[in-house]
Design a protein around this motif. Structure first.
Motif, PDB file in Angstrom:
ATOM      1  N   UNK A 268      17.846  31.194  87.951  1.00 24.69           N
ATOM      2  CA  UNK A 268      18.313  32.516  88.359  1.00 24.69           C
ATOM      3  C   UNK A 268      19.685  32.833  87.778  1.00 24.69           C
ATOM      4  N   UNK A 269      19.964  34.142  87.672  1.00 18.22           N
ATOM      5  CA  UNK A 269      21.295  34.615  87.304  1.00 18.22           C
ATOM      6  C   UNK A 269      22.096  35.025  88.533  1.00 18.22           C
TER       7      UNK A 269
ATOM      8  N   UNK B 279      26.712  25.118  93.456  1.00 22.01           N
ATOM      9  CA  UNK B 279      26.000  25.300  92.189  1.00 22.01           C
ATOM     10  C   UNK B 279      26.702  26.269  91.243  1.00 22.01           C
ATOM     11  N   UNK B 280      27.644  27.047  91.760  1.00 26.13           N
ATOM     12  CA  UNK B 280      28.302  28.043  90.918  1.00 26.13           C
ATOM     13  C   UNK B 280      27.443  29.257  90.629  1.00 26.13           C
ATOM     14  N   UNK B 281      26.309  29.375  91.315  1.00 32.43           N
ATOM     15  CA  UNK B 281      25.399  30.504  91.108  1.00 32.43           C
ATOM     16  C   UNK B 281      25.920  31.717  91.868  1.00 32.43           C
ATOM     17  N   UNK B 282      26.161  32.841  91.181  1.00 31.94           N
ATOM     18  CA  UNK B 282      26.699  34.022  91.879  1.00 31.94           C
ATOM     19  C   UNK B 282      25.748  34.550  92.952  1.00 31.94           C
TER      20      UNK B 282
ATOM     21  N   UNK C 291      24.868  45.042  92.538  1.00 37.10           N
ATOM     22  CA  UNK C 291      23.710  44.439  91.866  1.00 37.10           C
ATOM     23  C   UNK C 291      23.436  45.158  90.549  1.00 37.10           C
ATOM     24  N   UNK C 292      23.487  46.485  90.576  1.00 37.63           N
ATOM     25  CA  UNK C 292      23.243  47.265  89.358  1.00 37.63           C
ATOM     26  C   UNK C 292      24.281  46.942  88.295  1.00 37.63           C
ATOM     27  N   UNK C 293      25.519  46.816  88.713  1.00 31.53           N
ATOM     28  CA  UNK C 293      26.572  46.499  87.750  1.00 31.53           C
ATOM     29  C   UNK C 293      26.379  45.094  87.190  1.00 31.53           C
TER      30      UNK C 293
ATOM     31  N   UNK D  22      23.712  45.172  84.517  1.00 30.43           N
ATOM     32  CA  UNK D  22      24.114  45.859  83.286  1.00 30.43           C
ATOM     33  C   UNK D  22      25.141  45.081  82.474  1.00 30.43           C
ATOM     34  N   UNK D  23      25.889  44.184  83.109  1.00 26.82           N
ATOM     35  CA  UNK D  23      27.004  43.512  82.446  1.00 26.82           C
ATOM     36  C   UNK D  23      26.523  42.362  81.568  1.00 26.82           C
ATOM     37  N   UNK D  24      27.183  42.203  80.407  1.00 26.43           N
ATOM     38  CA  UNK D  24      26.904  41.045  79.559  1.00 26.43           C
ATOM     39  C   UNK D  24      27.509  39.783  80.167  1.00 26.43           C
ATOM     40  N   UNK D  25      28.729  39.911  80.671  1.00 25.48           N
ATOM     41  CA  UNK D  25      29.402  38.803  81.331  1.00 25.48           C
ATOM     42  C   UNK D  25      30.074  39.317  82.599  1.00 25.48           C
ATOM     43  N   UNK D  26      30.110  38.487  83.617  1.00 28.91           N
ATOM     44  CA  UNK D  26      30.701  38.875  84.892  1.00 28.91           C
ATOM     45  C   UNK D  26      31.671  37.786  85.349  1.00 28.91           C
ATOM     46  N   UNK D  27      32.910  38.178  85.623  1.00 25.86           N
ATOM     47  CA  UNK D  27      33.856  37.240  86.212  1.00 25.86           C
ATOM     48  C   UNK D  27      33.459  36.969  87.654  1.00 25.86           C
TER      49      UNK D  27
END
Length: 368
Positions: A106-107, A128-131, A157-159, A162-167
């Motif tokens: 999962x992402x 796990x570091x899973x967002x 969730x929508x953002x 859409x994001x390539x990378x997320x902090x």
């Protein structure tokens, strides 16, 4: 294509409308139903997800009322986990679903419930570091892993999709004792942390000057490290604001305990009261503490290793309190709280403490 896990606690929030302040336990759930309570968590989940029309995501859902029914009603693409449910869902169902989800690469994990649900999620994926993003649906929402409202969760969730990378950043998972809560006594405890996206405009107030709280936490850590005395033992307490200190020192650390550092090196990881008392006999100590929970506890919540015996003989100059802009804002001017277990020690530590809030920036803030 983003892969997003969805878990709904279908009974979350049922006790609120009928004044039961939660639905922890089969007896309370049965009572809530007898009083006419109806499930609301899936309605709030639908509200959160109703605006999603992205073809760039697929949901991995727990079956039936635990997620799949809502996705089916909204027409969102999804896969259903291969597991069965009884007439009433249980905490074991949530745990099982999360364990199966971890096999799906999962992402993001989205969960709908209250603090009890957040605790279960943290127990399975917290390390796990899973967002994760929480949709607020329970009676008790003391954990900062939840969006401010269901619609805001949907925007987050929508953002994320859409994001390539997320902090990301760590957020506290808090829960309270429901039985005491029904007696109008709020007793909150820190149970762990979850990784969440750093979307402050949705989940929390923006930090001043355009900085995120993540940026501020590392600036705070640099300030603390620059002022460390090599002859002093530093007791680094739990909290997302203290983690960057250990990371910048490149030392192992625990999220929920105390790590003892001297001259930039780890002396003891996850020290209990006995170890802290032994360290105290070896030389001068200073405490590095963060503010725990939205209520603003400095002592007594999440850092009970600091017993009255450990605290005896210390004064306010032995406290290094680190606090993000977000934590200061959440307090809304209320004082930090002291609950050491000793009225005498609490009395000695009352008054103004110096808080490290940024790069060489300090606040003077009251505690009582």
């Amino acid at each position: 294509m983003k892969r997003i896990g969805l878990i709904v606690n279908p009974i979350a929030g049922m006790g609120g409308r009928v004044g039961l302040k939660g639905t922890d336990g089969a007896d309370i759930l049965a009572k809530a139903r007898q009083m006419g309570a109806r499930p609301e968590a899936n309605d709030k989940t639908k509200l959160a997800l109703s605006g999603l029309q992205s073809p760039d995501a697929v949901f991995i859902a727990a079956p039936g009322a635990m997620g799949a029914d809502t996705l089916q009603a909204l027409g969102l693409e999804h896969e259903v986990l291969a597991m069965s449910l009884g007439d009433e869902t249980t905490p074991a169902d949530t745990t099982k679903a999360l364990e199966l989800m971890l096999e799906k690469e999962l992402d993001l994990v989205v969960f709908s419930g209250g603090d009890g649900t957040a605790r279960q999620v943290a127990e399975v994926i917290g390390d796990k570091g899973l967002p994760a993003i929480g949709i607020p649906a329970g009676v008790k929402i003391h954990s900062s892993v939840y969006a401010m409202r269901p619609a805001a969760a949907g925007e987050m969730i929508a953002r994320f999709i859409a994001a390539d990378e997320v902090e990301t950043m760590l957020a506290e998972v808090m829960d309270i004792d429901e039985e005491l809560f029904r007696e109008d006594v709020v007793s909150a405890k820190l149970y762990g942390y979850l990784t969440i996206p750093s979307f402050e405009e949705f989940q929390r107030s923006k930090a001043s000057g355009g900085e995120t709280d993540r940026d501020t936490s590392y600036a705070i850590a640099e300030t603390v490290i620059d002022n460390m005395d090599p002859d002093v033992f530093y007791l680094v307490g739990p909290g997302s604001t203290t983690v960057p200190i250990m990371e910048l020192l490149e030392q192992p650390y625990t999220l929920l305990g105390f790590d003892v550092v001297k001259d930039g090196r780890l002396i003891h990881k996850d020290a209990n009261e006995e170890v802290l008392l032994d360290i105290k006999q070896q030389g001068p100590i200073k405490l590095i503490l963060s503010v725990i929970g939205g209520q603003g506890y400095l002592l007594g919540r999440g850092n009970q290793q600091l017993s009255p015996a450990v605290l005896k003989g210390l004064d306010k100059t032995d406290f290094i309190v680190v606090a993000s802009n977000d934590k200061i804002r959440l307090l809304e001017g209320r004082p930090l709280l002291l609950d050491s277990g000793s009225p005498e020690i609490d009395a000695l530590l009352r008054g103004y403490h110096r808080l490290v809030v940024g790069p060489d920036r300090y606040y003077v803030y009251p505690a009582e």
